[in-house]
Design a protein around this motif. Structure first.
Motif, PDB file in Angstrom:
ATOM      1  N   GLY A  71       0.811  -1.207   0.000  1.00 41.70           N
ATOM      2  CA  GLY A  71       0.000   0.000   0.000  1.00 41.70           C
ATOM      3  C   GLY A  71       0.846   1.258   0.000  1.00 41.70           C
ATOM      4  N   SER A  72       1.958   1.227   0.731  1.00 39.03           N
ATOM      5  CA  SER A  72       2.852   2.376   0.780  1.00 39.03           C
ATOM      6  C   SER A  72       3.482   2.642  -0.574  1.00 39.03           C
ATOM      7  CB  SER A  72       3.942   2.154   1.828  1.00 39.03           C
ATOM      8  OG  SER A  72       3.377   2.031   3.118  1.00 39.03           O
ATOM      9  N   ALA A  73       3.825   1.565  -1.299  1.00 38.16           N
ATOM     10  CA  ALA A  73       4.397   1.728  -2.635  1.00 38.16           C
ATOM     11  C   ALA A  73       3.393   2.420  -3.557  1.00 38.16           C
ATOM     12  CB  ALA A  73       4.797   0.368  -3.197  1.00 38.16           C
ATOM     13  N   LEU A  74       2.127   2.003  -3.460  1.00 40.42           N
ATOM     14  CA  LEU A  74       1.098   2.640  -4.281  1.00 40.42           C
ATOM     15  C   LEU A  74       0.916   4.099  -3.879  1.00 40.42           C
ATOM     16  CD1 LEU A  74      -1.217   2.512  -6.360  1.00 40.42           C
ATOM     17  CD2 LEU A  74      -2.718   1.858  -4.490  1.00 40.42           C
ATOM     18  N   ALA A  75       0.846   4.344  -2.553  1.00 39.77           N
ATOM     19  CA  ALA A  75       0.658   5.714  -2.075  1.00 39.77           C
ATOM     20  C   ALA A  75       1.836   6.600  -2.472  1.00 39.77           C
ATOM     21  CB  ALA A  75       0.486   5.725  -0.560  1.00 39.77           C
ATOM     22  N   GLY A  76       3.061   6.071  -2.331  1.00 41.25           N
ATOM     23  CA  GLY A  76       4.227   6.848  -2.715  1.00 41.25           C
ATOM     24  C   GLY A  76       4.269   7.125  -4.201  1.00 41.25           C
ATOM     25  N   GLY A  77       3.948   6.103  -5.004  1.00 41.80           N
ATOM     26  CA  GLY A  77       3.921   6.303  -6.446  1.00 41.80           C
ATOM     27  C   GLY A  77       2.851   7.297  -6.861  1.00 41.80           C
ATOM     28  N   ALA A  78       1.670   7.194  -6.227  1.00 37.17           N
ATOM     29  CA  ALA A  78       0.607   8.148  -6.523  1.00 37.17           C
ATOM     30  C   ALA A  78       1.025   9.559  -6.139  1.00 37.17           C
ATOM     31  CB  ALA A  78      -0.667   7.753  -5.773  1.00 37.17           C
ATOM     32  N   GLY A  79       1.740   9.682  -5.022  1.00 39.74           N
ATOM     33  CA  GLY A  79       2.209  11.001  -4.603  1.00 39.74           C
ATOM     34  C   GLY A  79       3.185  11.609  -5.583  1.00 39.74           C
ATOM     35  N   VAL A  80       4.065  10.785  -6.150  1.00 46.10           N
ATOM     36  CA  VAL A  80       5.012  11.275  -7.150  1.00 46.10           C
ATOM     37  C   VAL A  80       4.259  11.761  -8.390  1.00 46.10           C
ATOM     38  CG1 VAL A  80       6.867  10.607  -8.726  1.00 46.10           C
ATOM     39  CG2 VAL A  80       6.926   9.858  -6.340  1.00 46.10           C
ATOM     40  N   VAL A  81       3.259  10.986  -8.827  1.00 43.54           N
ATOM     41  CA  VAL A  81       2.488  11.388 -10.008  1.00 43.54           C
ATOM     42  C   VAL A  81       1.709  12.671  -9.733  1.00 43.54           C
ATOM     43  CG1 VAL A  81       0.686  10.711 -11.636  1.00 43.54           C
ATOM     44  CG2 VAL A  81       2.324   9.011 -10.825  1.00 43.54           C
ATOM     45  N   VAL A  82       1.121  12.771  -8.538  1.00 40.00           N
ATOM     46  CA  VAL A  82       0.406  13.995  -8.167  1.00 40.00           C
ATOM     47  C   VAL A  82       1.349  15.193  -8.201  1.00 40.00           C
ATOM     48  CG1 VAL A  82      -0.684  15.190  -6.214  1.00 40.00           C
ATOM     49  CG2 VAL A  82      -1.432  12.885  -6.841  1.00 40.00           C
ATOM     50  N   THR A  83       2.564  15.023  -7.657  1.00 37.37           N
ATOM     51  CA  THR A  83       3.554  16.096  -7.678  1.00 37.37           C
ATOM     52  C   THR A  83       3.879  16.502  -9.111  1.00 37.37           C
ATOM     53  OG1 THR A  83       4.513  15.302  -5.615  1.00 37.37           O
ATOM     54  CG2 THR A  83       5.869  16.762  -6.942  1.00 37.37           C
ATOM     55  N   TRP A  84       4.020  15.505  -9.991  1.00 36.37           N
ATOM     56  CA  TRP A  84       4.317  15.789 -11.404  1.00 36.37           C
ATOM     57  C   TRP A  84       3.179  16.559 -12.053  1.00 36.37           C
ATOM     58  CZ3 TRP A  84       1.876  14.002 -15.917  1.00 36.37           C
ATOM     59  CH2 TRP A  84       2.542  14.302 -17.104  1.00 36.37           C
ATOM     60  N   VAL A  85       1.936  16.132 -11.813  1.00 40.04           N
ATOM     61  CA  VAL A  85       0.781  16.809 -12.409  1.00 40.04           C
ATOM     62  C   VAL A  85       0.718  18.260 -11.946  1.00 40.04           C
ATOM     63  CG1 VAL A  85      -1.739  16.872 -12.508  1.00 40.04           C
ATOM     64  CG2 VAL A  85      -0.549  14.685 -12.691  1.00 40.04           C
ATOM     65  N   VAL A  86       0.908  18.487 -10.655  1.00 44.76           N
ATOM     66  CA  VAL A  86       0.856  19.853 -10.125  1.00 44.76           C
ATOM     67  C   VAL A  86       1.971  20.705 -10.718  1.00 44.76           C
ATOM     68  CG1 VAL A  86       1.124  21.243  -8.031  1.00 44.76           C
ATOM     69  CG2 VAL A  86      -0.299  19.191  -7.987  1.00 44.76           C
ATOM     70  N   ALA A  87       3.195  20.151 -10.751  1.00 45.05           N
ATOM     71  CA  ALA A  87       4.342  20.911 -11.258  1.00 45.05           C
ATOM     72  C   ALA A  87       4.166  21.272 -12.725  1.00 45.05           C
ATOM     73  CB  ALA A  87       5.628  20.108 -11.063  1.00 45.05           C
ATOM     74  N   ARG A  88       3.637  20.357 -13.528  1.00 42.08           N
ATOM     75  CA  ARG A  88       3.472  20.610 -14.956  1.00 42.08           C
ATOM     76  C   ARG A  88       2.246  21.465 -15.254  1.00 42.08           C
ATOM     77  NH1 ARG A  88       8.008  19.513 -17.821  1.00 42.08           N
ATOM     78  NH2 ARG A  88       6.694  19.400 -19.687  1.00 42.08           N
ATOM     79  N   SER A  89       1.222  21.400 -14.401  1.00 38.70           N
ATOM     80  CA  SER A  89      -0.040  22.097 -14.693  1.00 38.70           C
ATOM     81  C   SER A  89      -0.054  23.534 -14.198  1.00 38.70           C
ATOM     82  CB  SER A  89      -1.225  21.338 -14.079  1.00 38.70           C
ATOM     83  OG  SER A  89      -1.311  20.028 -14.560  1.00 38.70           O
ATOM     84  N   LEU A  90       0.549  23.782 -13.043  1.00 36.43           N
ATOM     85  CA  LEU A  90       0.435  25.094 -12.412  1.00 36.43           C
ATOM     86  C   LEU A  90       1.603  26.018 -12.729  1.00 36.43           C
ATOM     87  CD1 LEU A  90      -0.980  24.276  -8.844  1.00 36.43           C
ATOM     88  CD2 LEU A  90      -2.193  25.165 -10.833  1.00 36.43           C
TER      89      LEU A  90
END
Length: 509
Positions: free
Chosen positions: A24-43
């Motif tokens: 579960g932590s691997a999924l949460a960490g991976g999702a967090g990295v993708v969220v960070t990427w989306v925010v960085a590229r979008s905003l």
């Protein structure tokens, strides 16, 4: 011979819970990295920096609202069960959860009112971002009580050795919903300009369903284990509340300081270096949170078993659990950390050229500190489970002072790299101090055969081999060459690594 059964049984149970939690932590960490990427590229860099500063303030306020119950709501249920006082479990839960509800609502109001001031301090060099930053902070403030209650409720379920609610609700459901909603907000920016408050809402909204489901999970596990027909006396409940907060009080301050270690640097970089360096620092340091998820995945499974062992004075079992869990932690995190260093120029470029240009030194400094921190295992938790929460508080305050002083000295000149140096030094301090204290006061240390084997194997396969065979343009091939060597080495070293604990238990007819 019976004495040897306890470590094995406890290790097998910790392995089962830890494996699920790590997945579960691997999924949460991976999702967090993708969220960070989306925010960085979008905003864009400035608004992304404001978003990361706002979420840092949100997490800090939530940590204060939880009042250290992340430890108390595991330590006390485990202790009550180990000492035959299960009838007090309900009183224990009420003692821990009631103040969290009240304080989280109060802090949500404070964060709402203070949002303009926070925005002006952290975005003073980007005045055009202040209004959006203020709105984002207020959106997050509305969800602050839900964040605090989610963590407290799930902590209480872990006090009953129930790992499934944390894995399913926190790791899978919340992270998955965050990824889905933030991803949808990112897709919307293809047609309209990105909105910082919109991204804040998408990031925080999953706390609503997860809080409701966490309350249901705790109610279910409490009813399943409640002793029938046992009444508690008022004096017992009063004594328990006093003992609970005598233990948890120092941990409340320590947990806030611990969160400040992880989050205040982003706010300081925004205030003294600017929003763009804050975005670079948040992106480059995102892998630290990924490693911390792995640490939590193992330590949360070990924590109640360790508390029970220490409660009855079984230091042999406690030391066995600590050393075995540290070996697993090193085996999982050191390869990832070393690969993060090796591939830093590649993965940082996915966020943008500026992140790659300024983030590589930040990654190297933080990764080196993470190797030291994970090599000490979950030493902070071990010290708390040994009842030394006041020592824990002093350690974290010293580490926080190191962070703040170094940040104030280095950020104005070196920006994100200065913050990385400050955090790295504080991480080393915050692990070596409790390591010494745990060894001297409880006779525990993490450096068993599994820890040594995992460290040497990881360094050989991912710290030496990729650099030795890497061509300048073929980093992927170099890393892939290390994987079969690592797998083979883990198989050969399966005995000192205690990997047999992960085998399914055979059923006896």
């Amino acid at each position: 011979m019976a004495v040897l059964e306890k470590p094995v049984t406890g290790t097998r149970g910790a392995a089962r819970g830890g494996l699920a939690n790590m997945a579960g932590s691997a999924l949460a960490g991976g999702a967090g990295v993708v969220v960070t990427w989306v925010v960085a590229r979008s905003l864009g860099a400035e608004q992304a920096g404001a978003f990361f500063a706002a979420t840092a303030a949100f997490v800090l306020a939530g940590g204060l609202a939880k009042l250290g119950t992340q430890t108390g709501l595991v330590y006390w249920p485990a202790r009550l069960r180990a000492t035959g006082r299960e009838h007090l479990l309900g009183a224990c839960l009420r003692a821990g959860l009631g103040p969290v509800i009240v304080l989280s609502i109060v802090l949500a109001g404070v964060m709402w009112l203070a949002a303009p001031a926070i925005a002006h301090v952290t975005a003073r060099e980007a005045a055009h971002v202040v209004d959006a930053h203020t709105a984002g902070l207020r959106v997050l403030a509305a969800f602050l009580p839900l964040q605090a209650m989610t963590d407290a409720l799930l902590t209480a379920t872990r006090g009953y050795r129930a790992m499934r609610p944390t894995v399913v609700l926190e790791r899978f459901l919340r992270s998955g919903l965050q990824l889905l909603l933030v991803g949808a907000a990112g897709v919307m920016t293809l047609w309209t300009a990105g909105s910082l408050p919109g991204f804040a809402l998408a990031w925080a909204a999953p706390y609503l369903p997860v809080t409701v489901l966490s309350a249901y999970a705790l109610r279910k596990v409490y009813r399943a284990t409640k002793p029938p027909g046992v009444r508690t006396h008022r004096a017992e409940r009063r004594d328990l509340r006093r003992e609970f907060w005598r233990f948890t009080g120092p941990r409340a301050l320590a947990s806030v300081a611990q969160l400040a270690l992880q989050r205040i640097d982003v706010l300081l970089v925004a205030a003294f270096g600017g929003l763009v360096p804050a975005a670079v620092y948040a992106v480059a340091g995102r892998f630290v949170i990924l490693i911390q998820f792995a640490n939590q995945g193992i330590s949360q499974s070990v924590q109640p078993r360790l508390a029970e062992a220490l409660a009855v004075g079984d230091r042999r079992t406690a030391n066995h659990l600590y050393q075995t869990a540290t070996g697993w932690l090193v085996l999982v995190t050191w390869p990832v950390t070393l690969l993060v260093i090796f591939f830093a120029p590649v993965w940082l470029r996915l966020f943008g050229d500026r992140y790659a240009a300024e983030g590589v030194p930040v990654v190297a400094v933080l990764a080196a500190a993470m190797l030291v921190a994970t090599g000490c295992g979950m030493v902070d938790m071990v010290l708390a489970m040994a009842g030394r929460t006041s020592w824990n508080l002093v350690n974290v305050l010293i580490a926080l002072a190191v962070t703040v002083v170094l940040d104030l000295l280095l950020i104005p000149r070196y920006g994100a790299l200065g913050a990385a140096i400050g955090l790295a030094c504080s991480m080393v301090v915050n692990n070596l101090l409790p390591l010494i204290q745990v060894g001297r006061s409880a006779g525990l240390h993490p450096f068993g055969p599994g820890t040594r084997a995992a460290a040497l194997l990881s360094i050989a396969c991912f710290g030496v081999l990729p650099w030795a065979v890497a061509a300048p343009t073929n980093r992927t091939f170099a890393a892939l060459a290390a994987v079969p060597a690592f797998v083979a080495g883990a198989w050969l070293l399966r005995s000192p690594l205690a990997l047999s604990a992960f085998k399914p238990k055979r059923r006896t007819s």
